[in-house]
Design a protein around this motif. Structure first.
Motif: not given
Length: 124
Positions: A1, A3, A5, A22, A25, A113, A115-116
């Motif tokens: 997966q 990720q 951050v 940022c 991973s 992809y 991040g939040k």
């Protein structure tokens, strides 16, 4: 997966600076990431491009931001940064990290992809 951050957001006065970071991973060891970048979304607005950077170092900035914002990346650490200077209240937004084309020893993750997000508030 995969990720992503983000970190480094916060409250800053007009004219101040912030540096966003940022970390990317994935399942496995990342050997390459095609494109890394930053987008932002202000309240009531659509998400917009801030800056993107290719693996080779080519950059694309929003025209209105290129004189104040600088994107950089650390390919060894799989990180992307955004240095923001001379911040203005209109820079207030959630800033999102973006990545695509992630290569590990076992997989290719096309993406995109996200991040939040990290909130940047420019206010006195």
């Amino acid at each position: 997966q995969v990720q992503l951050v983000e970190s480094g957001g916060g409250l800053v006065q007009p004219g101040g600076s912030l540096r966003l970071s940022c970390a990317v991973s994935a399942s496995g060891i990342i050997s390459a990431i095609n494109q890394l970048g930053w987008y932002r979304q202000a309240p009531g607005e659509e998400r917009e491009l801030v800056a993107i950077m290719s693996a080779g170092g080519s950059t694309l900035y929003a025209d209105s931001l290129k004189d104040r914002f600088t994107i950089s990346r650390d390919n060894a650490e799989n990180r992307v940064y955004l240095q923001m200077n001379t911040l203005k209240p209109e820079d207030t937004a959630v800033y999102y990290c973006h990545a695509n084309g992630i290569v590990t020893e076992m997989n290719f993750y096309g993406g995109p992809y996200w991040g939040k997000g990290t909130l940047v508030t420019v206010s006195s």
